[in-house]
Design a protein around this motif. Structure first.
Motif, PDB file in Angstrom:
ATOM      1  N   ASP A  41      27.282  31.897  41.204  1.00  0.00           N
ATOM      2  CA  ASP A  41      28.313  32.558  42.022  1.00  0.00           C
ATOM      3  C   ASP A  41      29.487  33.017  41.170  1.00  0.00           C
ATOM      4  OD1 ASP A  41      26.908  32.432  44.303  1.00  0.00           O
ATOM      5  OD2 ASP A  41      27.870  30.627  45.097  1.00  0.00           O
ATOM      6  N   TYR A  72      32.524  44.693  44.136  1.00  0.00           N
ATOM      7  CA  TYR A  72      33.605  44.258  43.258  1.00  0.00           C
ATOM      8  C   TYR A  72      34.245  45.411  42.463  1.00  0.00           C
ATOM      9  CZ  TYR A  72      32.089  39.514  44.254  1.00  0.00           C
ATOM     10  OH  TYR A  72      31.764  38.360  44.889  1.00  0.00           O
ATOM     11  N   SER A  94      39.400  38.489  51.296  1.00  0.00           N
ATOM     12  CA  SER A  94      38.289  39.360  51.643  1.00  0.00           C
ATOM     13  C   SER A  94      38.668  40.194  52.845  1.00  0.00           C
ATOM     14  CB  SER A  94      37.042  38.535  51.969  1.00  0.00           C
ATOM     15  OG  SER A  94      36.027  39.361  52.468  1.00  0.00           O
ATOM     16  N   ARG A 103      35.260  35.112  53.331  1.00  0.00           N
ATOM     17  CA  ARG A 103      35.476  34.352  52.107  1.00  0.00           C
ATOM     18  C   ARG A 103      36.462  35.097  51.223  1.00  0.00           C
ATOM     19  NH1 ARG A 103      29.828  35.478  48.772  1.00  0.00           N
ATOM     20  NH2 ARG A 103      29.963  37.767  48.780  1.00  0.00           N
ATOM     21  N   ASN A 104      37.167  34.382  50.403  1.00  0.00           N
ATOM     22  CA  ASN A 104      38.098  34.955  49.429  1.00  0.00           C
ATOM     23  C   ASN A 104      37.440  34.974  48.064  1.00  0.00           C
ATOM     24  OD1 ASN A 104      40.073  35.200  51.445  1.00  0.00           O
ATOM     25  ND2 ASN A 104      40.795  33.092  51.070  1.00  0.00           N
ATOM     26  N   VAL A 105      38.049  35.734  47.134  1.00  0.00           N
ATOM     27  CA  VAL A 105      37.491  35.864  45.787  1.00  0.00           C
ATOM     28  C   VAL A 105      38.556  35.468  44.778  1.00  0.00           C
ATOM     29  CG1 VAL A 105      36.501  37.415  44.071  1.00  0.00           C
ATOM     30  CG2 VAL A 105      35.926  37.706  46.487  1.00  0.00           C
ATOM     31  N   PHE A 140      34.897  37.178  38.389  1.00  0.00           N
ATOM     32  CA  PHE A 140      35.102  37.040  39.835  1.00  0.00           C
ATOM     33  C   PHE A 140      34.182  35.904  40.352  1.00  0.00           C
ATOM     34  CE2 PHE A 140      35.931  41.438  38.751  1.00  0.00           C
ATOM     35  CZ  PHE A 140      37.144  41.666  39.354  1.00  0.00           C
ATOM     36  N   SER A 141      34.742  35.092  41.202  1.00  0.00           N
ATOM     37  CA  SER A 141      33.959  33.988  41.806  1.00  0.00           C
ATOM     38  C   SER A 141      34.348  33.877  43.274  1.00  0.00           C
ATOM     39  CB  SER A 141      34.234  32.670  41.083  1.00  0.00           C
ATOM     40  OG  SER A 141      33.503  31.623  41.697  1.00  0.00           O
ATOM     41  N   PRO A 142      33.369  34.012  44.176  1.00  0.00           N
ATOM     42  CA  PRO A 142      33.685  33.910  45.597  1.00  0.00           C
ATOM     43  C   PRO A 142      33.976  32.463  45.993  1.00  0.00           C
ATOM     44  CG  PRO A 142      31.341  34.175  45.299  1.00  0.00           C
ATOM     45  CD  PRO A 142      31.941  34.298  43.946  1.00  0.00           C
TER      46      PRO A 142
END
Length: 394
Positions: A5, A27, A52, A57-59, A77-79
């Protein structure tokens, strides 16, 4: 690497892509945003949380210049997935698991308690009957638990021993009552005769008084034998072992019986050489000898010949007391050591007995932990024998 992820993208300073890890189109807009933030910050790197658009979900975003010339930019980037939903799921699962575990534990405990308590309740019920005097109760363990089986077996043995003890007490009381009633009746009858009839006749008075004295002696002997039997069986009469001479002991035992040779024609033959020493309780062995001699006198028949043989065989002394009477039937031999048992053979009345003589012999010799027994042939007589460890002279 998407499995982690985490999405990585490297580009040159003028925006040309150098490396990307399967970066999706979702992205590309975030890269533009982070690039602008990096140039605007004036720092070497920036990081932040980007909400988001969908709200699911946020990133987490990170950007950094690479190299001293800062001609390349690294984007990571990591969700971030919502934690609360996971917590709620785990909480509900934990509740279900707890309820299921509690139900299983309750069912298992109930099952085990029933399997354990049922045989115990059965044993308690039987024990209650035993306490109420119902002897001979059988205790059964319905479940294969070793401890419960041991308990049931122990209680079964206790029940059998209690039943045996009670039966022995009943037999003892019945036999004692009979044995005591007869001499007491005779004593009373002759005392009344002395009072009413023979008081003025010296010959008859003496005759009647002698009967009273004989019966009183018999009562005294009976009480003494009962006390001896009780003391031996209860362990209150311990052995006092010494080393003693069997010839001397036999002579001392026969001394009171010698009067029967003069008055009633009995013959006592002793075959015992001097200096045969043995280890044991001399007083108790003397009582054994006296009881065996008395028994031989009672059953000697018309022959009236009593033979006492003492011999040493290696390290063992063997003593035999024999008579030439009617003998004992083979089927009666196992019972002769029992209290108050009397052989069906005819016997003389020269020496009154109490019915406990051979039982006392059995108990005393068992206390010595030695071998003993009896041999008998119908019409030829009976021989009682016992052995003791030989010993050197004191």
């Amino acid at each position: 690497v998407r499995n982690d992820d985490m999405y990585i993208h490297i580009e040159s300073k003028d925006g040309v892509s150098v490396y990307t890890s399967s970066l999706g189109g979702e992205y590309e807009e975030l890269i533009d945003t982070v690039r602008g933030d990096l140039h605007a910050s004036g720092d070497n790197s920036v990081s932040g949380l980007i909400p988001s658009d969908e709200g699911s979900r946020n990133v987490l975003a990170y950007a950094r210049f690479l190299g001293t010339a800062q001609d390349e930019i690294l984007y990571v980037f990591s969700p971030l997935y919502p934690v609360q939903s996971t917590v709620n799921i785990l909480k509900s699962q934990l509740i279900y698991i707890t309820i299921i575990a509690f139900v299983l534990a309750f069912v298992l405990a109930y099952f085990l308690s029933v399997r354990i308590t049922d045989p115990l309740l059965s044993i308690i019920k039987s024990a209650r009957k035993l306490s109420e005097g119902q002897y001979g109760i059988s205790f059964r363990a319905e479940r294969p638990y070793a401890e419960i089986e041991d308990l049931a077996e122990t209680l079964n043995k206790t029940s059998l021993e209690l039943e045996r003890s009670i039966n022995m007490q009943k037999d003892l009381i019945a036999n004692m009552s009979h044995d005591l009633r007869t001499p007491l009746t005779i004593v009373k009858s002759y005392a009344e005769m002395v009072r009413d009839l023979s008081g003025d006749d010296p010959r008859k008075r003496t005759e009647h008084l002698n009967v009273i004295i004989d019966e009183a002696d018999r009562l005294n002997q009976l009480v003494g034998d009962i006390l001896t039997m009780s003391a031996v069986q209860s362990g209150e009469l311990p052995l006092e072992e010494t080393i003693f001479d069997m010839k001397e002991t036999v002579d001392n035992v026969l001394a009171p019986y010698r009067i029967l040779e003069e008055n009633e024609g009995y013959k006592f033959e002793v075959h015992c050489r001097d200096n045969i020493f043995v280890r044991g309780d001399q007083a108790k062995i003397s009582q054994v000898m006296a009881n065996l001699v008395t028994n031989a006198i009672k059953y000697s028949g018309t022959d009236k010949r009593i033979i006492i043989t003492v011999r040493k065989i290696n390290k063992i002394m063997r003593c035999e007391v024999s008579d030439n009477g009617a003998g004992i039937k083979p089927e009666e031999l196992p019972y002769i050591w029992k209290r108050y048992y009397k052989s069906s053979s005819n016997h003389a009345r020269s020496a009154a007995g109490t019915g406990l003589g051979l039982s006392i012999v059995h108990e005393i010799l068992s206390l010595h932990n030695t071998r003993f027994g009896v041999k008998s042939s119908l019409g030829k007589g009976t021989t009682f024998w016992f052995e003791l460890d030989a010993a050197r002279k004191r």
